[in-house]
Design an enzyme around this catalytic site. Structure first.
Site, mmCIF file in Angstrom:
data_model
loop_
_atom_site.group_PDB
_atom_site.id
_atom_site.type_symbol
_atom_site.label_atom_id
_atom_site.label_comp_id
_atom_site.label_asym_id
_atom_site.label_seq_id
_atom_site.Cartn_x
_atom_site.Cartn_y
_atom_site.Cartn_z
ATOM 1 N N HIS A 73 55.548 -47.380 60.424
ATOM 2 C CA HIS A 73 55.206 -46.113 61.092
ATOM 3 C C HIS A 73 56.351 -45.100 61.050
ATOM 4 C CE1 HIS A 73 52.839 -43.414 63.338
ATOM 5 N NE2 HIS A 73 52.316 -44.228 64.223
ATOM 6 N N ASP A 119 36.084 -45.939 48.514
ATOM 7 C CA ASP A 119 35.188 -46.744 47.694
ATOM 8 C C ASP A 119 36.025 -47.428 46.629
ATOM 9 O OD1 ASP A 119 33.321 -47.811 45.985
ATOM 10 O OD2 ASP A 119 32.119 -45.973 45.793
#
Length: 436
Positions: free
Chosen positions: A165, A377
């Site tokens: 992070h 996808d």
């Protein structure tokens, strides 16, 4: 060999683990951590991923396909294959040294997609779909900055990414995830090239002093909590927005309306004294707020946390519009001057970000329904759902996701103490907008 969380009923079994390297050598120099990156050294790695139906190829072919796609994606995001480095002056950098990322293949073949999606609470087994559990971002000095874990279910696949992070925020994370998906399905040129410049006001000469052992998270990781996904259809969000904007001139956004609803409902469920001061924190993207503007795909953290305070009595006795207005005022006021003031305040007192609910009356909203979480996808269709790991979860932590159906729908991942969650689930004002 089993992996995942330390629960008594582990569901994941490790099949293989390897290092994946970028398919091209990095030519990117060291990237200095900014005043938005450095405070994140004390928080956990980001853990987010997608649940998919089973692909129409063998698992061996899938693993090979994803490793290849990952290798190609890393060439566009060389910092993710590097490590953190602190120089003799105390400055922290990302070194794009091609050390590579970890790739894990695991199975949980007794689990079905419905086991993940059907229960009202997110099941603990989801936490096992992510690596580097509860790892603090400072550890990127000697651990991978990125780990990808592929978990086979009985009738599906979960693709989970764990990313440091201090290196990425949500915008950078999902840009990488989208690129990983594009490369895995054979796209030649990526649609959103990351920007690695380090010339903005966020880059500071101030050194963040850290303990030799590294910083620790500022909240309890062993607190008993419940986690639920509350879904709001686009139609429900429109009704909520219309309610907050009735006969008023300043327009309140859909997200601010939803945040105000949650602020009221959780405050009510917590049964706080009317004089108790409550805080609702919202993370805002500074890329378009800072002047000169940062690139929309600036790589790194470019977020600041806006706190809005009000007594429990005001939150509950005034109407929803009033709560939404308080949030709206602070978001609208967060302009270039405010961003720069935040930077100056940090420089006068450099420290890690104090994440948590320290007074029992705070909420922290993270992530965003604008993130392209369903634009992933890998070659056989979009995710069925997005889920997260155990990272950075405490009483009052909320994450906003887009709804899978689009059209303005929103999912809220809500983390609360058990008693508060029960109260929220029984709150008629809140639940009238919830679709599931």
């Amino acid at each position: 060999m089993e992996i995942g969380c330390s629960s008594s009923s582990q569901c994941c079994t490790l099949i293989s683990k390897c290092t994946v390297f970028p398919d091209k050598k990095s030519t990117l120099g060291d990237l200095k951590l900014s005043v938005s990156d450095l405070p994140m050294l004390s928080v956990h790695y980001i853990q987010k991923g997608g649940l998919f139906t089973s692909p129409p190829i063998s698992i061996e072919s899938l693993v090979a396909l994803l490793k290849s796609g990952l290798s190609q994606a890393l060439s566009h995001f060389p910092p993710l294959a590097g490590r953190l480095r602190t120089d003799s002056n105390g400055y922290v950098y990302i070194t794009s040294n091609d050390e590579g990322v970890e790739f894990i293949h695991a199975t949980a073949t007794k689990l079905y997609i419905c086991d993940i999606l059907a229960p009202p609470d997110v099941p603990d087994c989801v936490k096992e779909f992510f690596a580097l559990d509860r790892t603090v971002s400072y550890d990127g000095h000697f651990k991978p900055i990125l780990v990808v874990q592929i978990t086979e279910l009985a009738d599906g696949i979960f693709i989970g990414c764990t990313v440091n992070h201090a290196v990425t925020d949500g915008t950078s994370f999902w840009n990488f995830f989208n690129t990983f998906a594009e490369k895995s399905r054979g796209v030649k040129s990526i649609s959103k090239q990351p920007d690695f410049t380090r010339s903005s006001r966020l880059i500071s000469p101030v050194v963040l002093q850290l303990p030799k052992s590294g910083p620790k998270v500022s909240f309890s990781v062993n607190e008993p909590l419940r986690e639920r996904i509350f879904s709001f259809s686009g139609e429900a969000i429109k009704k909520l927005k219309a309610r907050t904007n009735k006969n008023k001139t300043v327009e309140i956004s859909s997200f601010q309306s939803l945040s105000a609803l949650l602020w009221r409902s959780v405050t009510r469920a917590r049964k706080l004294p009317s004089t108790k001061m409550t805080t609702f924190r919202m993370a805002v993207n500074c890329r378009h707020r800072l002047e000169p503007k940062l690139d929309p795909y600036y790589f790194g953290n470019a977020i600041q946390s806006i706190p809005t305070l009000a007594s429990a009595g005001d939150v509950l006795s005034r109407d929803l519009r009033w709560c939404a207005e308080q949030l709206n005022k602070n978001v609208m006021a967060h302009d270039n001057a405010t961003v720069r003031r935040f930077v100056e305040n940090w420089e006068s007192d450099p420290k890690c970000f104090p994440l948590g609910n320290f007074d029992g009356a705070s909420m922290t909203m993270g992530s965003s329904p604008r993130f392209p979480m369903y634009d992933n996808d890998f070659g056989w269709g979009r995710p069925l759902a997005v889920r997260s790991g155990r990272a950075n979860k405490f009483d009052g932590k909320i994450s906003a996701f887009p709804g899978r159906e689009g059209e303005g729908s929103v999912d809220l991942e809500v983390i609360l103490a058990a008693e508060t969650m029960a109260g929220l689930g029984a709150d008629s004002e809140f639940m009238q907008y919830v679709s599931k």
